[in-house]
Write an enzyme that holds these catalytic residues in place. Structure first.
Site, PDB file in Angstrom:
ATOM      1  N   SER A 149       0.845  -1.193   0.000  1.00 56.67           N
ATOM      2  CA  SER A 149       0.000   0.000   0.000  1.00 56.67           C
ATOM      3  C   SER A 149       0.875   1.235   0.000  1.00 56.67           C
ATOM      4  O   SER A 149       1.759   1.384   0.850  1.00 56.67           O
ATOM      5  CB  SER A 149      -0.899   0.022   1.234  1.00 56.67           C
ATOM      6  N   ASP A 152     -22.276   1.227   2.840  1.00 59.62           N
ATOM      7  CA  ASP A 152     -21.010   1.701   2.275  1.00 59.62           C
ATOM      8  C   ASP A 152     -20.622   0.886   1.045  1.00 59.62           C
ATOM      9  O   ASP A 152     -20.276   1.431  -0.006  1.00 59.62           O
ATOM     10  CB  ASP A 152     -19.878   1.595   3.315  1.00 59.62           C
TER      11      ASP A 152
HETATM   12  C1  GLA Z   1     -20.953   3.005   8.909  1.00 64.98           C
HETATM   13  C2  GLA Z   1     -21.406   1.610   8.496  1.00 64.98           C
HETATM   14  C3  GLA Z   1     -22.674   1.701   7.644  1.00 64.98           C
HETATM   15  C4  GLA Z   1     -23.740   2.549   8.321  1.00 64.98           C
HETATM   16  C5  GLA Z   1     -23.168   3.872   8.809  1.00 64.98           C
HETATM   17  C6  GLA Z   1     -24.143   4.670   9.628  1.00 64.98           C
HETATM   18  O1  GLA Z   1     -20.551   3.744   7.781  1.00 64.98           O
HETATM   19  O2  GLA Z   1     -20.399   0.952   7.776  1.00 64.98           O
HETATM   20  O3  GLA Z   1     -23.153   0.397   7.369  1.00 64.98           O
HETATM   21  O4  GLA Z   1     -24.346   1.855   9.366  1.00 64.98           O
HETATM   22  O5  GLA Z   1     -21.992   3.692   9.577  1.00 64.98           O
HETATM   23  O6  GLA Z   1     -25.204   5.104   8.847  1.00 64.98           O
END
Ligand code: GLA
Length: 388
Positions: free
Chosen positions: A67, A174
């Site tokens: 990395s 995400d």
């Molecule tokens: C983090 C988690 C997501 C979500 C957010 C809060 O980013 O990875 O899955 O729960 O927090 O919305």
């Protein structure tokens, strides 16, 4: 950027064979926070910043990683035989986790690969640098080994890696936002069904400005899992009086009717956030469809208040940044984004006010917290790409 990566790859691993080049974005969530593990809606988008990757298939079972963000770690050597949950504490666990998750789903690789990455997302900032590496890895596995896996599955396998290999009990937001990103669009995702729609984000005359508190947020050591458990318990208590699959299935009125089933007042607040935030997200997307950006901004502000007072995941750094943002001219809306407890804020700011916004919020933050915040004016980008 990719050219530099390629040069370093060849320097570290040699230049023979077929070398492939990739990119996966980071993400920012516009609204719908802590709803994705409560069967609610989220409204994130992919960014043009993210993780660049270079990879080349090997003929043996070795895995070699490098990395450019962790140069002092140097080359990490491993083997496919060492890809096991709990075995790894380095950044390489995000890559190995996805190799493991693919194998769990029947997509087993018999030969390893050399891998180099460079992230342009600040680590630990809450813009999903880890999900970006995971989805990047999924994209690489698909491309190098020819697996017939769609991008929704790549997001699910990446989440599985995070849950079971890395050990963070995150929702799907995400990984989904990154795998399914689309330029100039946010993704309105129902996490109960994985139904989704792209909504154009045309902020006429405004920009998305991210403020980084520079307070590192490790999901693992944060209270993320605790919030999740509180919501699960509240759901169980409600289910004793009303048959619902998740908190996301409740309207605000229905919640008010059943909330007395929750024994603990703290859990009432947690569940109230989950229910109201979900409804706010549905309304915010509606407002955006009607070109009512002002209303969208108001709902972002209300989201922050709820995360601060009911869900209690903000803290002094995020509150200072957001509350300073609300006072600036030209701000349509501002809130924390991501898991909270540090990390980033997201603000919609009218073009002509962006410079003054950054100066004003930056000064207020430094004055109160004692160190600088960073600001990024970001663009909504596409999902992962195989680069030429
Ligand atoms: C983090 C988690 C997501 C979500 C957010 C809060 O980013 O990875 O899955 O729960 O927090 O919305």
């Amino acid at each position: 950027m990719i050219k530099k990566c390629r040069e370093v790859f060849e320097e570290k691993f040699g230049g023979d064979g077929e070398i492939r080049q990739y990119f996966a974005p980071g993400r920012v969530n516009l609204i719908g926070e802590h709803t994705d593990y409560n069967g609610g809606h989220v409204f994130p988008c992919a960014l043009t910043i993210g993780t660049y990757g270079i990879a080349r298939k090997r003929t043996d079972r070795k895995l070699r990683f490098y990395s450019m963000n962790f140069e002092t770690t140097g080359i990490v050597e491993s083997s496919l035989d060492e890809v096991k949950p709990g075995a790894d504490s380095l950044w390489t666990r995000y890559v190995k986790g996805v190799i493991w998750a693919f194998a769990e789903k029947g997509h087993v690789i018999e030969t390893g690969f050399d891998f180099l990455c460079l992230g342009t997302i600040p680590n630990g900032s809450g813009l999903s640098s880890s999900a970006s590496i995971e989805v990047l890895t999924g994209t690489i596995l698909k491309d190098l080994y020819g697996f017939d896996v769609n991008m929704v599955d790549v997001s699910l396998y990446s989440q599985l890696a995070e849950n079971r290999y890395v050990g963070v009990n995150c929702g799907i937001m995400d990984q989904f936002a990154i795998a399914m990103g689309k330029k100039n669009h946010a993704i309105f995702l129902d996490t109960a069904t994985l139904d989704y729609q792209y909504a154009p984000v045309q902020l006429e005359g405004a920009k998305i400005v991210i403020g980084n508190t520079n307070k590192k947020r490790g999901l693992g050591d944060s209270k993320y899992n605790e919030r999740r458990a509180e919501c699960e318990k509240a759901l169980e208590e409600i289910q004793a009086v009303k048959k619902i699959p998740s908190l996301g299935a409740l309207s605000e009125e229905e919640f008010e009717e059943v909330k007395s089933a929750i024994a603990d007042p703290v859990r009432v607040k947690r569940a109230r956030h989950a229910v109201y935030e979900n409804q706010r997200t549905i309304r915010a997307v509606e407002a955006l469809k009607n070109n009512d950006v002002a209303q969208f901004g108001q709902l972002m502000n209300a989201s922050h208040v709820s995360l601060r007072d009911d869900y209690e995941v903000t803290g002094i750094e995020l509150d200072t940044l957001v509350e300073a943002a609300w006072k600036q001219p030209g701000v349509i809306g501002a809130r924390m984004t991501g898991a909270g407890f540090g990390g980033c804020t997201v603000s919609l700011v009218k073009d002509e006010h962006v410079d003054a916004f950054i100066a004003g919020v930056g000064a207020a933050y430094r004055g109160k917290i004692g160190y600088d915040a960073d600001f990024y004016v970001v663009e909504i980008g596409d999902g992962p790409q195989v680069l030429a």
